[in-house]
Design a protein around this motif. Structure first.
Motif, PDB file in Angstrom:
ATOM      1  N   SER A 222       0.813  -1.212   0.000  1.00 18.42           N
ATOM      2  CA  SER A 222       0.000   0.000   0.000  1.00 18.42           C
ATOM      3  C   SER A 222       0.848   1.264   0.000  1.00 18.42           C
ATOM      4  N   ASN A 223       2.040   1.198   0.585  1.00 23.11           N
ATOM      5  CA  ASN A 223       2.925   2.363   0.641  1.00 23.11           C
ATOM      6  C   ASN A 223       4.370   1.903   0.456  1.00 23.11           C
ATOM      7  N   PRO A 224       4.838   1.774  -0.808  1.00 24.87           N
ATOM      8  CA  PRO A 224       6.201   1.283  -1.042  1.00 24.87           C
ATOM      9  C   PRO A 224       7.287   2.180  -0.463  1.00 24.87           C
ATOM     10  N   LYS A 225       6.981   3.451  -0.219  1.00 30.93           N
ATOM     11  CA  LYS A 225       7.990   4.383   0.294  1.00 30.93           C
ATOM     12  C   LYS A 225       7.949   4.526   1.811  1.00 30.93           C
ATOM     13  N   ILE A 226       7.285   3.616   2.490  1.00 33.73           N
ATOM     14  CA  ILE A 226       7.209   3.697   3.947  1.00 33.73           C
ATOM     15  C   ILE A 226       8.603   3.586   4.549  1.00 33.73           C
ATOM     16  N   PRO A 227       8.971   4.453   5.477  1.00 32.97           N
ATOM     17  CA  PRO A 227      10.323   4.417   6.039  1.00 32.97           C
ATOM     18  C   PRO A 227      10.572   3.141   6.843  1.00 32.97           C
ATOM     19  N   THR A 228      11.820   2.708   6.841  1.00 36.23           N
ATOM     20  CA  THR A 228      12.200   1.520   7.617  1.00 36.23           C
ATOM     21  C   THR A 228      11.974   1.755   9.103  1.00 36.23           C
ATOM     22  N   ARG A 229      12.191   2.988   9.546  1.00 37.10           N
ATOM     23  CA  ARG A 229      12.011   3.319  10.963  1.00 37.10           C
ATOM     24  C   ARG A 229      10.554   3.119  11.385  1.00 37.10           C
ATOM     25  N   ALA A 230       9.614   3.498  10.523  1.00 37.38           N
ATOM     26  CA  ALA A 230       8.196   3.324  10.850  1.00 37.38           C
ATOM     27  C   ALA A 230       7.831   1.851  10.944  1.00 37.38           C
ATOM     28  N   LEU A 231       8.380   1.036  10.040  1.00 31.94           N
ATOM     29  CA  LEU A 231       8.131  -0.406  10.094  1.00 31.94           C
ATOM     30  C   LEU A 231       8.715  -1.004  11.363  1.00 31.94           C
ATOM     31  N   LEU A 232       9.913  -0.539  11.751  1.00 31.60           N
ATOM     32  CA  LEU A 232      10.559  -1.060  12.952  1.00 31.60           C
ATOM     33  C   LEU A 232       9.731  -0.763  14.193  1.00 31.60           C
ATOM     34  N   GLU A 233       9.252   0.458  14.328  1.00 31.50           N
ATOM     35  CA  GLU A 233       8.446   0.814  15.495  1.00 31.50           C
ATOM     36  C   GLU A 233       7.154   0.004  15.547  1.00 31.50           C
ATOM     37  N   ASP A 234       6.549  -0.230  14.392  1.00 34.46           N
ATOM     38  CA  ASP A 234       5.307  -1.004  14.360  1.00 34.46           C
ATOM     39  C   ASP A 234       5.555  -2.463  14.753  1.00 34.46           C
ATOM     40  N   LEU A 235       6.649  -3.048  14.266  1.00 32.31           N
ATOM     41  CA  LEU A 235       6.947  -4.454  14.576  1.00 32.31           C
ATOM     42  C   LEU A 235       7.322  -4.637  16.043  1.00 32.31           C
ATOM     43  N   VAL A 236       8.086  -3.692  16.589  1.00 32.63           N
ATOM     44  CA  VAL A 236       8.464  -3.776  18.010  1.00 32.63           C
ATOM     45  C   VAL A 236       7.234  -3.682  18.903  1.00 32.63           C
ATOM     46  N   GLN A 237       6.315  -2.791  18.560  1.00 27.43           N
ATOM     47  CA  GLN A 237       5.090  -2.647  19.343  1.00 27.43           C
ATOM     48  C   GLN A 237       4.181  -3.866  19.193  1.00 27.43           C
ATOM     49  N   ARG A 238       4.189  -4.478  18.010  1.00 28.43           N
ATOM     50  CA  ARG A 238       3.304  -5.606  17.759  1.00 28.43           C
ATOM     51  C   ARG A 238       3.784  -6.886  18.445  1.00 28.43           C
ATOM     52  N   TYR A 239       5.099  -7.129  18.415  1.00 29.41           N
ATOM     53  CA  TYR A 239       5.627  -8.393  18.927  1.00 29.41           C
ATOM     54  C   TYR A 239       6.409  -8.239  20.233  1.00 29.41           C
ATOM     55  N   SER A 240       6.615  -7.014  20.679  1.00 27.82           N
ATOM     56  CA  SER A 240       7.352  -6.765  21.935  1.00 27.82           C
ATOM     57  C   SER A 240       8.708  -7.450  21.918  1.00 27.82           C
ATOM     58  N   LEU A 241       9.429  -7.282  20.825  1.00 29.94           N
ATOM     59  CA  LEU A 241      10.751  -7.871  20.651  1.00 29.94           C
ATOM     60  C   LEU A 241      11.744  -6.788  20.256  1.00 29.94           C
ATOM     61  N   SER A 242      13.007  -7.077  20.509  1.00 32.32           N
ATOM     62  CA  SER A 242      14.075  -6.177  20.091  1.00 32.32           C
ATOM     63  C   SER A 242      14.538  -6.607  18.692  1.00 32.32           C
ATOM     64  N   ILE A 243      14.249  -5.778  17.704  1.00 35.57           N
ATOM     65  CA  ILE A 243      14.563  -6.101  16.310  1.00 35.57           C
ATOM     66  C   ILE A 243      15.532  -5.054  15.786  1.00 35.57           C
ATOM     67  N   SER A 244      16.557  -5.524  15.097  1.00 33.99           N
ATOM     68  CA  SER A 244      17.560  -4.601  14.566  1.00 33.99           C
ATOM     69  C   SER A 244      17.022  -3.882  13.338  1.00 33.99           C
ATOM     70  N   ASN A 245      17.574  -2.726  13.105  1.00 30.85           N
ATOM     71  CA  ASN A 245      17.169  -1.931  11.951  1.00 30.85           C
ATOM     72  C   ASN A 245      17.536  -2.623  10.637  1.00 30.85           C
ATOM     73  N   MET A 246      18.669  -3.314  10.609  1.00 29.38           N
ATOM     74  CA  MET A 246      19.108  -3.999   9.394  1.00 29.38           C
ATOM     75  C   MET A 246      18.189  -5.157   9.050  1.00 29.38           C
ATOM     76  N   LYS A 247      17.676  -5.851  10.056  1.00 34.51           N
ATOM     77  CA  LYS A 247      16.764  -6.965   9.789  1.00 34.51           C
ATOM     78  C   LYS A 247      15.459  -6.458   9.177  1.00 34.51           C
ATOM     79  N   VAL A 248      14.971  -5.327   9.652  1.00 30.01           N
ATOM     80  CA  VAL A 248      13.763  -4.749   9.073  1.00 30.01           C
ATOM     81  C   VAL A 248      14.045  -4.262   7.649  1.00 30.01           C
ATOM     82  N   PHE A 249      15.245  -3.757   7.427  1.00 30.97           N
ATOM     83  CA  PHE A 249      15.622  -3.307   6.085  1.00 30.97           C
ATOM     84  C   PHE A 249      15.618  -4.480   5.106  1.00 30.97           C
ATOM     85  N   ARG A 250      16.188  -5.611   5.519  1.00 35.56           N
ATOM     86  CA  ARG A 250      16.178  -6.801   4.654  1.00 35.56           C
ATOM     87  C   ARG A 250      14.755  -7.320   4.452  1.00 35.56           C
TER      88      ARG A 250
END
Length: 499
Positions: free
Chosen positions: A19-47
């Motif tokens: 829906s939004n191909p230009k969504i920032p990696t930082r926004a995805l990281l914050e959403d995933l951390v809040q959803r799963y309550s896990l510590s996820i690296s920025n590089m893993k979200v980038f991949r």
């Protein structure tokens, strides 16, 4: 957790990336951390985001493998569509490619995309191949010697200003290009020569038929001096440039489909016999025609005199005027309309000025241009299978050094203008600081002198003197607010009362 891999994250962010191909990696990281309550690296979200894009758009090499099937589906659903695929031996490497477009003008002076292609690079060979050799000057002179070739005047001046600069020079060059007849063009060139002989010599080397309205043949029926129509289409296709080939082609097809529908909506609202732009131009010419004086010669020619004693000859039989606006644009100029009014006043049949406008501006012509719509196609699973035994692979491509540039290069003069503006602001600040120093020095001297002579009795004079200097201070001290001055004024009153 090991289960929280990049592949797992890619599957969970698939809809967000789609829906939004230009969504920032930082926004995805914050959403995933809040959803799963896990510590996820920025590089893993980038991949994970890169994997999700591959799922959405498809792999670059895999899309070349089904390119023939895509072409067959397009041709089967859109009769009359021309699709050409050129191949070469021993392909190697990913293929970013470049988009070539052929754009025309519709009846409303809007863009009318004719064809588009993705090639390995922009050169004479690729332009010659594209749309049966339609493109740059070398290809046109080779295959279409009678075609009219124009240069973008803005780009002509951009090349000139590398050696010859100045706002006055720019205005002189545009004045040479904008005038419609040769006598005015010669006078404009003489002014340019007086202003800068070297710039005049540089511009004279370019044939005027390519960039000046006065030398246009009138065959194209447009007075456009720039390639803005190409720039408009290129800006619309900007998001498709970094996509795989079929995804890119589908983006262009969908955009053209939406554009045709938008034009249909505009056509439904139009009234009259002409397009919107042609109607506006003709109405303005009608207003100017009322100010003209006409002299009829008894045949088909009229002498039309306007303001500042400008005088032109109109030939209604040949549909021409010596001002050449009618000849170049196909829309009657104010002089021609004045001649038509004079002919009607003398009892001759002439018809409305709308009837004298070229057919390319008629509303019926504009409507006919958009009668052919782009039909939708099925998904990849429904495409016909090609019988060709070979599989298409990406062509050769030499990767350029450095990161690929997506943004357009800024013009040199715009950068120099910003630097000039900053320099001017710096000079203003230095001048203001100098005025403040002089102002404060004289003010200190004034109060010291009053205090030395009158001593304690100087409170009243202090108040009067401060008020006087505050009045002088207002136009100079730009950084001092009214509140600060009022506080000092009240402080002087309280001091006077206490004493």
């Amino acid at each position: 957790m090991r289960a929280c891999s990049s592949k797992f994250l890619a599957n969970n962010i698939l809809h967000q990336v789609e829906s939004n191909p230009k969504i920032p990696t930082r926004a995805l990281l914050e959403d995933l951390v809040q959803r799963y309550s896990l510590s996820i690296s920025n590089m893993k979200v980038f991949r994970a985001k890169a994997m999700a894009k591959q799922y959405v758009y498809g792999d670059y090499e895999k899309q070349y493998g089904v390119l023939r099937e895509y072409a067959m589906e397009l041709k089967s659903k859109n009769q009359g569509t021309t699709v050409k695929i050129d191949v070469e031996i021993e392909p190697n490497g990913l293929f970013p490619g470049q988009i070539l477009t052929a754009v025309g003008l519709n009846s409303n002076n809007g863009i009318y995309p004719v064809a588009y292609a993705i090639v390995e690079t922009e050169n004479i060979n690729s332009w010659t191949w594209f749309l049966e050799h339609l493109g740059i000057l070398a290809a046109i002179e080779k295959l279409f010697p009678s075609a009219e070739q124009r240069f973008c005047l803005r780009h002509v001046y951009d090349n000139m200003k590398l050696k010859h600069k100045g706002d006055e020079l720019r205005e002189a060059v545009w004045c040479c290009g904008k005038v419609y007849n040769i006598p005015k063009f010669n006078r404009a060139m003489e002014k340019l020569k007086k202003l800068n002989p070297e710039a005049h010599e540089w511009l004279s080397k370019i044939p005027a038929k390519h960039w000046a309205r006065s030398h246009f043949s009138g065959r194209a029926l447009t007075d456009s001096l720039t390639n803005n129509l190409c720039e408009v289409l290129n800006s619309k296709l900007d998001e498709a440039r970094d996509k795989p080939i079929i995804t890119c082609l589908e983006y262009i097809r969908k955009y053209l489909t939406k554009r045709i529908v938008s034009v249909h909506k505009v056509l439904d609202k139009c009234k009259g016999s002409l397009s919107t732009t042609a109607t506006t131009i003709l109405e303005n010419n009608k207003t100017e025609a009322s100010k003209m004086r006409v002299l009829f010669n008894g045949a088909d020619k009229y002498q039309v005199t306007g303001l500042w004693m400008e005088q032109y000859v109109v030939n209604l039989k040949e549909r021409s005027c010596t001002c050449r606006k009618w000849d170049i644009t196909g829309i009657p100029c104010q002089h021609a309309i004045a001649a038509m009014y004079d002919k009607m006043q003398n009892g001759s049949e002439c018809g409305d000025p709308e009837a004298w406008v070229s057919k390319c501006y008629w509303l019926s012509t504009w409507n006919a241009m958009y009668q052919h719509t782009i039909d939708p196609i099925n998904g990849r699973s429904m495409w016909p299978r090609s019988d060709c035994p070979t599989t298409l692979l990406p062509p050769k491509h030499h990767k350029q050094v450095g990161r690929p540039k997506k943004k357009r290069k800024r013009q040199l003069m715009s950068q120099l203008k910003e630097v000039k503006d900053l320099k001017r602001k710096k000079e203003d600040v230095e001048q203001d600081q100098k005025l403040f120093k002089q102002h404060n020095a004289w003010r200190a001297f004034f109060f010291d002198f009053i205090g030395l002579i009158y001593g304690k009795t100087s409170n009243l004079l202090n108040l009067v003197g401060f008020s006087f200097w505050s009045w002088l201070e207002m136009p100079i001290a730009r950084d001092k607010s009214k509140t600060e001055i009022q506080e000092k004024y009240c402080w002087s009153l309280r001091r006077m009362k206490s004493s």
